[in-house]
Scaffold this active site. Sequence first.
Site, PDB file in Angstrom:
ATOM      1  N   GLU A 501       2.901   7.659   7.469  1.00 39.20           N
ATOM      2  CA  GLU A 501       3.635   6.499   7.966  1.00 39.20           C
ATOM      3  C   GLU A 501       4.892   6.879   8.743  1.00 39.20           C
ATOM      4  O   GLU A 501       5.217   6.266   9.770  1.00 39.20           O
ATOM      5  CB  GLU A 501       3.994   5.566   6.813  1.00 39.20           C
ATOM      6  CG  GLU A 501       2.827   4.773   6.269  1.00 39.20           C
ATOM      7  CD  GLU A 501       2.004   5.542   5.227  1.00 39.20           C
ATOM      8  OE1 GLU A 501       0.978   5.006   4.772  1.00 39.20           O
ATOM      9  OE2 GLU A 501       2.410   6.673   4.889  1.00 39.20           O
ATOM     10  N   HIS A 570       1.823  -2.788  -3.341  1.00 36.73           N
ATOM     11  CA  HIS A 570       1.080  -3.323  -2.201  1.00 36.73           C
ATOM     12  C   HIS A 570       1.346  -4.815  -2.019  1.00 36.73           C
ATOM     13  O   HIS A 570       0.520  -5.524  -1.455  1.00 36.73           O
ATOM     14  CB  HIS A 570      -0.433  -3.121  -2.396  1.00 36.73           C
ATOM     15  CG  HIS A 570      -0.932  -1.767  -2.021  1.00 36.73           C
ATOM     16  ND1 HIS A 570      -0.534  -0.633  -2.668  1.00 36.73           N
ATOM     17  CD2 HIS A 570      -1.800  -1.365  -1.058  1.00 36.73           C
ATOM     18  CE1 HIS A 570      -1.154   0.415  -2.143  1.00 36.73           C
ATOM     19  NE2 HIS A 570      -1.910  -0.004  -1.150  1.00 36.73           N
TER      20      HIS A 570
END
Length: 770
Positions: A501, A570
């Site tokens: 990321e 998440h």
Amino acid sequence: MVREISVLPDFEPTVLESPPIPAFQYQRTLKDEIEAGTLTSQAALEMLEWMMSVRAFEEMILALRMQAFEPLRKLNFQYRGPTHLSIGQEATSVGACSAIGLEDYITSTHRGHGDGIAKGYLAIRDREEEALRAWTGTGQAQSLQGEALRDAAKREHIYRTAAELFGKSDGYCRGRGGGMHIADFSSGHLGANAIVGGSVPIATGAGYSARYQKNGRVVLCFAGDGAYANGVVLESLNMAAMAQFTNELADEPFGTPIIFVIVNNQYGMTGQQRGEVTGVDLLARRALGFHHEAMHAEVVNGMDVLAVRDSILRAARLARQGRGPVLRELICYRYQGHSLSDPRNEYRAREEEAAWKAMDPLETFKRQVLEAGVADEEQIRQLQQIVTERQETAALRAGQAADPTPEEVTTYVFTDTRCDEVPDQFAHAETLQDPPFPERENGTITFKEALKEAMIEEMLRDSRVIFYGEDVADYGGAFKVTKGLLETFGRSRVFNASISEAAIVGTGVGAAMTGLRPVVELMYSDFEFMAGDQLYNQAAKWHYMSGGRNRVPLVVRTSTGAGKGYGGQHSQALESHSCHTPGLRVVYPSTPYDAKGLLKTAIRDDNPVVFVESQQLYNVRGEVPREDYLVPFGKAALRREGSDVTIVCWGCVAGFMDEAADVLVREHGVEAELIDARTLIPFDLETIVASVRKTGRCVVGSQACRTGSYTGEVTAQIQEAAFDYLDAPVARVGSVDAISPQSEVLERAFLPGVGDLVQAALRVCYAADQ
């Protein structure tokens, strides 16, 4: 995931072999180079001058901190910036920059004054005179030519460098960046970086840009030994070396044209690379873990400017041939401490320093210049005198230069520019098949289809728009938002990234800085923490730190996943973090119409944009025009008029505030006025205050946890701007201050819902009646 490459079981016994890494192979002298015709006497003198200039600049900082720099003592000038000096490392900067071209890029480090000085001298040497006059900009330079013009440019270059360190308006970055962030985009210097390793993904993204644009440029990425234990650096090595750029998957096989230069001066701050904080003797071994040819790695004597030059020349040829990435480890020594506040005798021996100083790169090269007959001692003395006078004059001028005014403190946080007209060379995008525009049902498409339609339209409009992230190519993304884009635009514009990321965002920054308009995807907002430095310290800050000299037209698409039982890692709504970072636009649509229009606006904007999508809304349908349209930033949407209370929301909470308003009017007789913020930075306070002045009451809601939520900032601004019109304190709605749970029962209790908006509205209405 690619069908073209099958991954089959193969457990045959074997032994993995690695290519050898040459070390210290260069043994030639300056005389050898001149006799071979690989270096001219004039070029050798230029390199000596550049090295002298780097040394003089760094010694100026040393003298300033010791209050011993005579030209500025009479002014009582106090230098207050950082003191990360590169004395002893001149051969790395000059040798490397002398081996690349004017149009090539470099990135640098917090110890990068020498890199910037060397790249600037390269630009002065190679620019055409007309361009050099325009760059120098002073009235006197307009009438000069030849060496007189180039001397004036050198003086201006050293002046602008010193002025930046001194925080002056005439600095390369108008005093905003300072020494640790100095950049000169006109010469291809994309910036030094105060974050160790922070520039490596940016350089990799610049390599992506050069590869895609086929402009023949290479990127020279300077980073220290300490950086090569940093996660984002290792991510970047991998993303530069991805096989899909050179194998049968590539539309046109070509490796990332980047040269990773490890400036191994033996120490991070005080941590010693060899024998202490790593498990390898030489960091060039890192390349073995990322590339089947070990990135053509070499270990080079970084105290020998000719050895560095030779190695980088060969590296640049490899990169231009499409055989990158390339890695070079330059072994050198940092004479001073990490900074001048560092008592280096606490962690290294005097005998060690003496051994390295006996190989001083500047003195060694002076001897070679003499031995090769390029210059005699008097000519070298005169050259040193010229360099010293140039440095002293530039420093005195910089010390007397104008400071920025206090009123300019926020200038360049954002740019007000956007791409309204695509240049002709980018306005004709090639496609491999008809674009997969979504089919409409009674004029409606889903939220995620609206996003895809926006992507298709912008990629057709502007070939500079590229898209990558985790699993976004063949698979179409975890939520199938981008299914079909790969087949339409090809793998040069749509490709998968590794699970990296930080490097995904960082390469996007570098690509955006160098002419592209990338859209990158972070699968979940939770992963923003992995990308935090590149998002908050790099993407957000470079327009400001460059003094507005460069822009970062990057879109980071990210999604919030609460409500599906995915638990604490998440499910988070993290838009508040981005809102707290000046320099980022933050967008959070709630309808398919806005999703398309705002994404198109984001892609055309010249600022970095965090584009937040709620997974709960992906399958919501709404009317979306097929034709091109934009939704402006900073303009809230009045969804429903009312007279009793204003409800302001964004994202998925805005998606259900209409249901809350129905309950309020049906069961309680309360008429709610509904406002969808749509964009958080910029924020349309004017529309909200106008509503509050009418209703006298307000509720602000989002899915973020209450403490630290951007709802608190909005509440404060409303109360500051409309206090006299409020009949009750502004109420806030959000998730409870807890971790998003797996349990469905607990998650329902954790997340805000229709009932929470209703109860908050009733509280403010009830309070007003007391």
